[in-house]
Every structure is written in structure tokens, then in C-alpha cells.
Write a protein that holds these residues in place. Structure first.
Motif, PDB file in Angstrom:
ATOM      1  N   HIS A 116       0.853  -1.208   0.131  1.00  8.80           N
ATOM      2  CA  HIS A 116       0.135   0.100   0.104  1.00  8.80           C
ATOM      3  C   HIS A 116       1.101   1.109   0.025  1.00  8.80           C
ATOM      4  O   HIS A 116       1.453   1.483   1.149  1.00  8.80           O
ATOM      5  CB  HIS A 116      -0.858   0.062   1.284  1.00  8.80           C
ATOM      6  N   GLN A 146       0.474   3.846   3.000  1.00  5.87           N
ATOM      7  CA  GLN A 146       0.647   3.308   4.509  1.00  5.87           C
ATOM      8  C   GLN A 146       2.209   3.318   4.581  1.00  5.87           C
ATOM      9  O   GLN A 146       2.246   2.693   5.851  1.00  5.87           O
ATOM     10  CB  GLN A 146      -0.054   1.815   4.522  1.00  5.87           C
ATOM     11  N   LEU A 159      -7.115  -6.244  12.621  1.00  6.60           N
ATOM     12  CA  LEU A 159      -6.995  -5.514  11.300  1.00  6.60           C
ATOM     13  C   LEU A 159      -8.155  -4.233  11.522  1.00  6.60           C
ATOM     14  O   LEU A 159      -7.761  -3.282  11.069  1.00  6.60           O
ATOM     15  CB  LEU A 159      -7.559  -6.483  10.223  1.00  6.60           C
ATOM     16  N   TRP A 212      -7.131  -1.394  13.536  1.00  7.31           N
ATOM     17  CA  TRP A 212      -6.022  -0.949  12.866  1.00  7.31           C
ATOM     18  C   TRP A 212      -6.458   0.080  11.843  1.00  7.31           C
ATOM     19  O   TRP A 212      -5.882   1.101  11.511  1.00  7.31           O
ATOM     20  CB  TRP A 212      -5.240  -2.108  12.324  1.00  7.31           C
ATOM     21  N   LEU A 213      -7.382  -0.464  10.751  1.00  9.71           N
ATOM     22  CA  LEU A 213      -7.795   0.446   9.591  1.00  9.71           C
ATOM     23  C   LEU A 213      -8.484   1.539  10.220  1.00  9.71           C
ATOM     24  O   LEU A 213      -8.223   2.544   9.656  1.00  9.71           O
ATOM     25  CB  LEU A 213      -8.714  -0.642   9.001  1.00  9.71           C
ATOM     26  N   THR A 224      -5.091   3.644   9.663  1.00  8.74           N
ATOM     27  CA  THR A 224      -4.718   3.645   8.225  1.00  8.74           C
ATOM     28  C   THR A 224      -5.793   4.684   7.531  1.00  8.74           C
ATOM     29  O   THR A 224      -5.096   5.230   6.899  1.00  8.74           O
ATOM     30  CB  THR A 224      -5.193   1.984   7.962  1.00  8.74           C
ATOM     31  N   ARG A 252     -11.268  -2.477  -2.407  1.00  2.58           N
ATOM     32  CA  ARG A 252     -10.423  -2.653  -1.315  1.00  2.58           C
ATOM     33  C   ARG A 252     -10.765  -3.854  -0.547  1.00  2.58           C
ATOM     34  O   ARG A 252      -9.588  -4.621  -0.465  1.00  2.58           O
ATOM     35  CB  ARG A 252     -10.709  -1.296  -0.336  1.00  2.58           C
ATOM     36  N   PHE A 253     -11.718  -4.179  -0.233  1.00  2.00           N
ATOM     37  CA  PHE A 253     -12.220  -5.354   0.181  1.00  2.00           C
ATOM     38  C   PHE A 253     -13.758  -5.584   0.465  1.00  2.00           C
ATOM     39  O   PHE A 253     -14.412  -4.404   0.281  1.00  2.00           O
ATOM     40  CB  PHE A 253     -11.505  -5.994   1.804  1.00  2.00           C
ATOM     41  N   HIS A 259      -8.552  -7.915  -1.178  1.00  2.00           N
ATOM     42  CA  HIS A 259      -8.272  -8.571   0.014  1.00  2.00           C
ATOM     43  C   HIS A 259      -9.371  -9.757   0.387  1.00  2.00           C
ATOM     44  O   HIS A 259     -10.280  -9.367   0.286  1.00  2.00           O
ATOM     45  CB  HIS A 259      -8.105  -7.755   1.433  1.00  2.00           C
ATOM     46  N   GLU A 275      -8.651 -12.419   5.600  1.00  2.00           N
ATOM     47  CA  GLU A 275      -7.351 -12.185   6.540  1.00  2.00           C
ATOM     48  C   GLU A 275      -7.449 -12.147   7.741  1.00  2.00           C
ATOM     49  O   GLU A 275      -6.665 -12.562   8.657  1.00  2.00           O
ATOM     50  CB  GLU A 275      -7.160 -10.954   6.063  1.00  2.00           C
ATOM     51  N   HIS A 290      -3.496 -12.044   1.263  1.00  2.00           N
ATOM     52  CA  HIS A 290      -3.674 -12.992   2.409  1.00  2.00           C
ATOM     53  C   HIS A 290      -4.365 -14.371   2.304  1.00  2.00           C
ATOM     54  O   HIS A 290      -3.510 -15.299   2.582  1.00  2.00           O
ATOM     55  CB  HIS A 290      -4.795 -12.172   3.650  1.00  2.00           C
ATOM     56  N   SER A 294       2.764  -8.994   7.743  1.00  2.00           N
ATOM     57  CA  SER A 294       1.546  -8.437   7.986  1.00  2.00           C
ATOM     58  C   SER A 294       0.837  -9.319   8.911  1.00  2.00           C
ATOM     59  O   SER A 294       0.106  -8.986  10.075  1.00  2.00           O
ATOM     60  CB  SER A 294       0.903  -7.891   6.851  1.00  2.00           C
ATOM     61  N   LEU A 319      -0.227  -8.121  12.686  1.00  2.00           N
ATOM     62  CA  LEU A 319      -1.614  -7.954  13.004  1.00  2.00           C
ATOM     63  C   LEU A 319      -2.517  -8.865  13.900  1.00  2.00           C
ATOM     64  O   LEU A 319      -3.416  -8.827  14.045  1.00  2.00           O
ATOM     65  CB  LEU A 319      -2.609  -7.459  11.835  1.00  2.00           C
ATOM     66  N   ASP A 362       2.948  -6.198   2.302  1.00  2.00           N
ATOM     67  CA  ASP A 362       1.833  -5.529   2.758  1.00  2.00           C
ATOM     68  C   ASP A 362       2.115  -4.209   3.610  1.00  2.00           C
ATOM     69  O   ASP A 362       1.493  -4.061   4.797  1.00  2.00           O
ATOM     70  CB  ASP A 362       0.820  -6.652   3.339  1.00  2.00           C
TER      71      ASP A 362
HETATM   72  N1  GUN Z   1      -8.172  -5.014   4.420  1.00  2.00           N
HETATM   73  C1  GUN Z   1      -8.729  -3.955   3.769  1.00  2.00           C
HETATM   74  N2  GUN Z   1      -7.979  -2.696   3.722  1.00  2.00           N
HETATM   75  C2  GUN Z   1      -6.649  -3.384   4.026  1.00  2.00           C
HETATM   76  C3  GUN Z   1      -5.285  -2.863   4.253  1.00  2.00           C
HETATM   77  O1  GUN Z   1      -5.116  -1.430   3.929  1.00  2.00           O
HETATM   78  N3  GUN Z   1      -4.572  -3.663   4.811  1.00  2.00           N
HETATM   79  C4  GUN Z   1      -4.657  -4.996   5.119  1.00  2.00           C
HETATM   80  N4  GUN Z   1      -3.755  -5.798   5.793  1.00  2.00           N
HETATM   81  N5  GUN Z   1      -5.958  -5.470   4.864  1.00  2.00           N
HETATM   82  C5  GUN Z   1      -6.864  -4.688   4.420  1.00  2.00           C
END
Ligand code: GUN
Ligand code: ZN
Length: 422
Positions: A68, A71, A82, A85-86, A90, A193-194, A221, A224, A260, A285, A289, A311
Motif C-alpha cells: 500500500h 501506508q 485488522l 488498525w484500519l 490507516t 479494497r475489500f 483482500h 485475512e 492474505h 503483516s 496484525l 503488505d
Molecule cells: N483489508 C482492507 N484494507 C486493508 C489494508 O489496508 N491492509 C490490510 N492488511 N488488510 C486490509
């Protein structure tokens, strides 16, 4: 034409990693013309001037399948997994990349870090702001790099400063494809993104753009983190699994990269393999995490393509040596021993193949892009001792994987151009 004389690490026609003790690599118009034993190549090209990089070792530039760009300054942000953290680190940080001047400055810092660590090709997430993708592509073009990247799509469940809007996000993605895909050595990846941050309409739109522009990539993603998986299951109750959310929407395909892939089941892994999609394996990562351990044995059984990835900023280092070591350690926790040659392959030619770039990058061989690095196996006193005592190629590679970092990478050549300033 330009020659480089040094030792050489390269994959032979059977994908076996070999070390040639005295080699000559000849570069012509950004591509490798010859890469073999010095005596033979020099005899064929007596007029080509060469620089003497002995006792260093020429090696393929590393390929990172998932990182990223916005980041870089998130590295080392501790969180209870995760999702916090986001939310806490993030997203607030990525909000800054709406500013074109900030994004442009950070693109240079980011590319410097990749290159300092010997990574010459990567599959990159920009932020959701068009300016961040513009900045990243412009900086990569100026440096003549082969990079694949895309603007993050995130129209749902995301805070205002980073959330985009469905229709606009797809128009912007299309405009970025038109402007950057295929320019120089750049490629565009549609980047939902996810599933938790994208509406069905946005993901479907991304798949339609990937159809409309053959040769573009898809990256996202999957599977994860337990809380993330439970959330996606609530959002998409009709899907059989997290991976199936993407499959139903047409996003599981060749040239798609799934980061992941920790909590896949047998059916998911079989689907991944059959679809021609790839996994980006992110061990530093996943450890930082606390996400979980990638199942290397199950991946081998299913036979899907995968490559290693840092990552950053979930990952803790840009260094492929750190990533390879973490992959080794995670595999050991599953009672599997990955050979150092395998680790190296998964961060070079294997990673390039996972991206669909296995004929362009990941090896130092005729016809490949001239993207290579020089390694100093005496970069630190301890590494000099350990590498000097290595009794085999495997031992030598392992000394670098365990003790090496950016100090080992002493030269970078990208598109045939030696890069200065490191
Ligand atoms: N899942 C959605 N966004 C992210 C990200 O920025 N990093 C990670 N590791 N997982 C995510
Ligand atoms: Zn990621």
C-alpha cells in the motif's frame, strides 16, 4: 549496449535457481540480451563495454505482489487486529493523500524505499483519491519502472475522508486506465479494497471495467481476519464464502491478486486454482496484525499461483529478506520447511508469474526487462562470516534471507538504467 560483469543468480530453463560465479549480463534497449558465463558472452560480444561489479552478485529485482503506497507512515502502528488498525491508523492516514502535493512527495519516498530494498516491480494500492494514483503513476513513469497500481474503491462502511462514491469511483478508475494503463511499463489494477468497503454495484462495475480493458488487473483482500470474515458474511449472506462474494461478481479471474488468503476452505482453494487467480502471501503483516498463518501446504496441494508480499503498512518491512524469513518461519509453524530457493522464487519469478508478468520480470535471462540488482554478501560483518562459510547455494541464500536487509542491495538497474542516489 552495456555489459555488467559479476556473479549471477538466475533461474535456468527448468526454474532451478543457479549461481554463475563469473558472468556477463548484456543490456540492450532496456532488455537483457545475454546473461551467462563471462568467457562465453564476452567472446560473442568483444566490442561491448562492461562495468566490473565483482565481487557482487547480480540477481533479479524482487517482485512484491501486494503493498500500500499510502501506508508508508503507518508501519509499526499497534492495534487489536485488522479492523481497529484500519479505523484508528490507516484510514486517517490515507485521508492525507487527497492532497496532490503530499501524494507526489510521498510517491517519491515510497519508490525510494521499494528500490532501496531491491524491489523493482510491485502490485500497489493507492488511496481512494484519484490524486494519489496520479502521483504514483507519474513518479513510476519518470523512473521507468514496471509497476501495477490502482485507485482504491471503497464506497461503503468507510469514514468520509476516504469513502468514494460508486459512479464517480468507476468513472475515475476508467479515466486512470485510459491515462496510465500501458504507458511506459505501467499497468492498471481495478482495486476494490475489500468486500466490506465496497457495494455490490461498485464491485460489479470494477469487474465490468476489467472486462472492457483486457490486460488490466484486479486486486483485493480476502480471508485475512476472523472479525473481517464475520462482517463480510453478515453483509453478503447469500455467498458461500468470502471468496465466493468476489467470484459471484466476476472478480475471480486471471490477473487477479487476492491478498492474505489465510482462512480459505478446500472449495475456495480449488476455485482460486481453477480461475487462474493468484494469492499475495503477506507473512510479516499477518504476524504483526495477528491475522493468522498462511497454509503453505494447502496452497501447494490446491496448486494456485502465489507470490510473496510485504503488505506495508500492515507489514513491518519493505525488505524481501524480512518477508522471506517470515514466510519460512510461518511454514515451519505448520511443520513445513521451505527451501531458500523456493522462497527466492516466490519473491521473484514466481511472484512475477502470479502477476502474469513471468515473461517480463523476475529473472535475469535473455528477453527479460533489464530489472536487476547487485547484492553484497559481505554487507555486514556477521553476514560476511556466515555467507563466507556457506557450503552450498542453499546455505548461501539462507544466510542472506536470515541476516540480510537493505544494506545487502548495493545497485539497482531498472529498464536498463542504473539508478543513482541510494
Ligand atoms: N483489508 C482492507 N484494507 C486493508 C489494508 O489496508 N491492509 C490490510 N492488511 N488488510 C486490509
Ligand atoms: Zn493489504
Amino acid at each position: 549496449m552495456q555489459g555488467y560483469r559479476a556473479a549471477l543468480l538466475r533461474f535456468d530453463a527448468g526454474d532451478v535457481l543457479q549461481r554463475v560465479d563469473d558472468a556477463l549480463v548484456i543490456v540492450d534497449e532496456g532488455r537483457i540480451l545475454e546473461a551467462d558465463a563471462f568467457a562465453a558472452v564476452a567472446a560473442r560480444h568483444p566490442d561491448v563495454a562492461w562495468v566490473d561489479w565483482r565481487p557482487w552478485v547480480l540477481a533479479p529485482g524482487f517482485v512484491d505482489t501486494h503493498v500500500h503506497f499510502p501506508q508508508l507512515d503507518v508501519i509499526g502502528s499497534p492495534a487489536d487486529g485488522l479492523l481497529p488498525w484500519l479505523e484508528n491508523y490507516t484510514f486517517p492516514h490515507e485521508a492525507r493523500f487527497a492532497d496532490p502535493a503530499y501524494a507526489a512527495a510521498m510517491a517519491e519516498v515510497f519508490l525510494d524505499e521499494l528500490l532501496r530494498n531491491g524491489v523493482t516491480t510491485a502490485m500497489v494500492y493507492c488511496s481512494s483519491h484519484r490524486a494519489s494514483a496520479e502521483a504514483f503513476f507519474a513518479a513510476s513513469l519518470r523512473r521507468g519502472l514496471r509497476m501495477v497500481a490502482g485507485k482504491c474503491l471503497m464506497d461503503s462502511n468507510s469514514p468520509d475522508p476516504v469513502r468514494d462514491e460508486t459512479a464517480t469511483s468507476l468513472v475515475e478508475s476508467q479515466a486512470l486506465i485510459e491515462r496510465w494503463h500501458g504507458r511506459g511499463r505501467l499497468g492498471y489494477a481495478l482495486t476494490p479494497r475489500f468486500a466490506a468497503s465496497c457495494s455490490e454495484a461498485q464491485m460489479r462495475g470494477a469487474a465490468e471495467l476489467a472486462d472492457a480493458y483486457p490486460g488490466t488487473w484486479v486486486q483485493t483482500h480476502v480471508a485475512e481476519n476472523h472479525d473481517e470474515i464475520a462482517w463480510v458474511a453478515r453483509l453478503f449472506p447469500q455467498a458461500r464464502s468470502y471468496l465466493d462474494v468476489y467470484d459471484r461478481l466476476g472478480l475471480l479471474r486471471e490477473r487477479s491478486m487476492y491478498a492474505h488468503c489465510i482462512y480459505l476452505d478446500h472449495e475456495d482453494r480449488a476455485r482460486l486454482a481453477a480461475s487462474g487467480a493468484s494469492a499475495a502471501v503477506c507473512p510479516t503483516s499477518n504476524l504483526f496484525l495477528g491475522s493468522g498463518l498462511f497454509d503453505f501446504g494447502a496452497a501447494a496441494q490446491a496448486g494456485f499461483q502465489w507470490g510473496l508480499a510485504c503488505d506495508v503498512g500492515g507489514g513491518t518491512s519493505f525488505s524481501p529478506f524480512r518477508t522471506m524469513l517470515a514466510a519460512y518461519e510461518v511454514a515451519r509453524l505448520g511443520a513445513l520447511t521451505l527451501a531458500p530457493q523456493t522462497l527466492w522464487y516466490r519473491h521473484t519469478l514466481g511472484a512475477a508469474r502470479a502477476m502474469g508478468l513471468g515473461s517480463q520480470v523476475g529473472n535475469v535471462a535473455p528477453g527479460y526487462d533489464a530489472d536487476f540488482i547487485a547484492l553484497d554478501d559481505r554487507a555486514t560483518p556477521l553476514l560476511a562470516r556466515r555467507s563466507g562459510a556457506a557450503a552450498s547455494l542453499a546455505e548461501w541464500l539462507f544466510s542472506l534471507i536470515v541476516l540480510g536487509d537493505d544494506r545487502v542491495v548495493v545497485q539497482r538497474v531498472a529498464g536498463g538504467v542504473p539508478l543513482a542516489g541510494f
